[in-house]
Design a protein around this motif. Structure first.
Motif, PDB file in Angstrom:
ATOM      1  N   MET A   1       0.819  -1.209   0.000  1.00 28.00           N
ATOM      2  CA  MET A   1       0.000   0.000   0.000  1.00 28.00           C
ATOM      3  C   MET A   1       0.860   1.269   0.000  1.00 28.00           C
ATOM      4  SD  MET A   1      -2.893  -1.582   0.128  1.00 28.00           S
ATOM      5  CE  MET A   1      -4.001  -0.205   0.291  1.00 28.00           C
ATOM      6  N   ASN A   3       3.246   2.142  -1.817  1.00 31.00           N
ATOM      7  CA  ASN A   3       3.578   2.679  -3.133  1.00 31.00           C
ATOM      8  C   ASN A   3       2.371   3.254  -3.872  1.00 31.00           C
ATOM      9  OD1 ASN A   3       6.288   1.870  -2.879  1.00 31.00           O
ATOM     10  ND2 ASN A   3       5.773  -0.214  -3.538  1.00 31.00           N
ATOM     11  N   LEU A   4       1.194   3.157  -3.268  1.00 29.51           N
ATOM     12  CA  LEU A   4      -0.019   3.648  -3.903  1.00 29.51           C
ATOM     13  C   LEU A   4      -0.356   5.048  -3.413  1.00 29.51           C
ATOM     14  CD1 LEU A   4      -2.253   0.440  -3.674  1.00 29.51           C
ATOM     15  CD2 LEU A   4      -0.974   1.263  -5.651  1.00 29.51           C
ATOM     16  N   LYS A   5      -1.061   5.785  -4.258  1.00 30.18           N
ATOM     17  CA  LYS A   5      -1.448   7.152  -3.911  1.00 30.18           C
ATOM     18  C   LYS A   5      -2.769   7.138  -3.149  1.00 30.18           C
ATOM     19  CE  LYS A   5      -2.745  11.604  -5.915  1.00 30.18           C
ATOM     20  NZ  LYS A   5      -3.105  12.335  -7.163  1.00 30.18           N
ATOM     21  N   TYR A  16      -7.344   4.274  -2.693  1.00 34.82           N
ATOM     22  CA  TYR A  16      -6.065   4.516  -3.353  1.00 34.82           C
ATOM     23  C   TYR A  16      -6.255   4.515  -4.867  1.00 34.82           C
ATOM     24  CZ  TYR A  16      -4.071   3.231   1.198  1.00 34.82           C
ATOM     25  OH  TYR A  16      -3.753   3.172   2.538  1.00 34.82           O
ATOM     26  N   LEU A  18      -4.973   3.521  -8.595  1.00 33.07           N
ATOM     27  CA  LEU A  18      -4.156   2.508  -9.253  1.00 33.07           C
ATOM     28  C   LEU A  18      -3.650   3.019 -10.594  1.00 33.07           C
ATOM     29  CD1 LEU A  18      -6.372  -0.665  -8.588  1.00 33.07           C
ATOM     30  CD2 LEU A  18      -4.245  -0.039  -7.427  1.00 33.07           C
ATOM     31  N   ASP A  19      -2.570   2.456 -11.069  1.00 37.90           N
ATOM     32  CA  ASP A  19      -1.967   2.891 -12.334  1.00 37.90           C
ATOM     33  C   ASP A  19      -2.878   2.641 -13.538  1.00 37.90           C
ATOM     34  OD1 ASP A  19       0.282   3.711 -10.987  1.00 37.90           O
ATOM     35  OD2 ASP A  19       1.398   1.857 -11.341  1.00 37.90           O
ATOM     36  N   TYR A  23      -9.554   2.224  -8.907  1.00 35.44           N
ATOM     37  CA  TYR A  23      -9.247   2.560  -7.519  1.00 35.44           C
ATOM     38  C   TYR A  23      -9.218   1.292  -6.663  1.00 35.44           C
ATOM     39  CZ  TYR A  23      -9.899   7.470  -8.660  1.00 35.44           C
ATOM     40  OH  TYR A  23      -9.768   8.716  -9.207  1.00 35.44           O
ATOM     41  N   GLU A  87     -10.741  -3.898  -5.809  1.00 34.19           N
ATOM     42  CA  GLU A  87     -10.521  -2.998  -6.940  1.00 34.19           C
ATOM     43  C   GLU A  87     -11.863  -2.623  -7.541  1.00 34.19           C
ATOM     44  OE1 GLU A  87      -8.302  -2.803 -11.317  1.00 34.19           O
ATOM     45  OE2 GLU A  87      -7.796  -4.414  -9.910  1.00 34.19           O
TER      46      GLU A  87
END
Length: 229
Positions: A1, A3-5, A16, A18-19, A23, A87
């Motif tokens: 988590m 590394n996630l925004k 968060y 996702l790339d 979300y 997700e």
């Protein structure tokens, strides 16, 4: 988590980015309540119960998959039970947040409002009502005309939400009935995607529904245990 925004910190879930544009919802063990007592109707986190996030996610997965299979659109994509995450596709809420309640029995705030006209516990025909999410104002009721005139949604979107709500409530109620449980009412949230399509969002967990067994109210934690027994 790490590394996630993080885009939103909620009472019971964090959100968060996702790339891939979707979300990630991280379910927490924090519960709404007061003075250390669990209460889904409270507006603040009152306690932490180990495993609540896990069981809320499990129930949400169970019903989202069932609802998607019935051809009703939801934001659910996939879930990871090991990390207690789900997700979801991106969507916008209606207004500043709207709760949609479907009632099979006249209890709670419905009965308090209309007790001059109906007996407590009387059957209701999948009655749908909507309230604005506003803790300070006590989540005020809003009518179809009010939602249209305030620019929150179109009449077509309202009719779609009402129809979806009644169908989803029937799916949940029928499932609970098989387990000897009776659904009195349930609360949902909806949003709309980039194409304007209405979709079911948030979660479908025991804290969002009022359920009885043999005439006795079942608290959300007990309900979760009975559901997965």
């Amino acid at each position: 988590m790490e590394n996630l925004k993080l885009v939103y910190t909620g009472k019971t879930k964090n959100v968060y980015a996702l790339d891939n544009g979707n979300y990630l919802l991280k379910f927490k063990d924090d519960c709404t309540g007061k003075d250390g007592v669990f209460d889904p109707g409270e507006n603040s986190v009152g306690l932490t119960i180990e495993g609540v996030g896990d069981v809320n996610l499990r129930m949400s997965i169970y019903f989202f998959e069932k609802i998607n299979a019935a051809g009703i659109p939801t934001h659910f994509v996939s879930a990871d039970l090991e990390n207690t995450t789900m997700e979801v596709v991106p969507c916008k809420p209606f207004g500043k947040g709207l709760e949609v309640i479907c009632r099979h029995k006249a209890v709670g705030s419905f009965y308090r409002r209309y007790k001059d006209y109906i007996e407590e516990g009387a059957d209701l025909p999948a009655y749908v009502e909507m309230t604005f999410k506003n803790d300070a104002l006590g989540d005020p009721l809003v009518t179809r005309d009010g939602l249209i005139d305030l620019g929150v949604m179109t009449g077509e979107q309202y009719d779609t939400i009402k129809e979806m709500t009644q169908k989803i409530t029937r799916i949940v109620a029928d499932d609970l009935k098989e387990k000897g449980l009776v659904l009195y009412d349930i609360k949902f949230e909806y949003g709309y995607d980039a194409n304007g399509k209405v979709i079911l969002i948030d979660e479908i967990a025991s804290g969002n529904m009022r359920v009885y067994k043999d005439g006795q109210y079942i608290d959300p934690m007990t309900l979760s245990k009975l559901f997965f027994a």
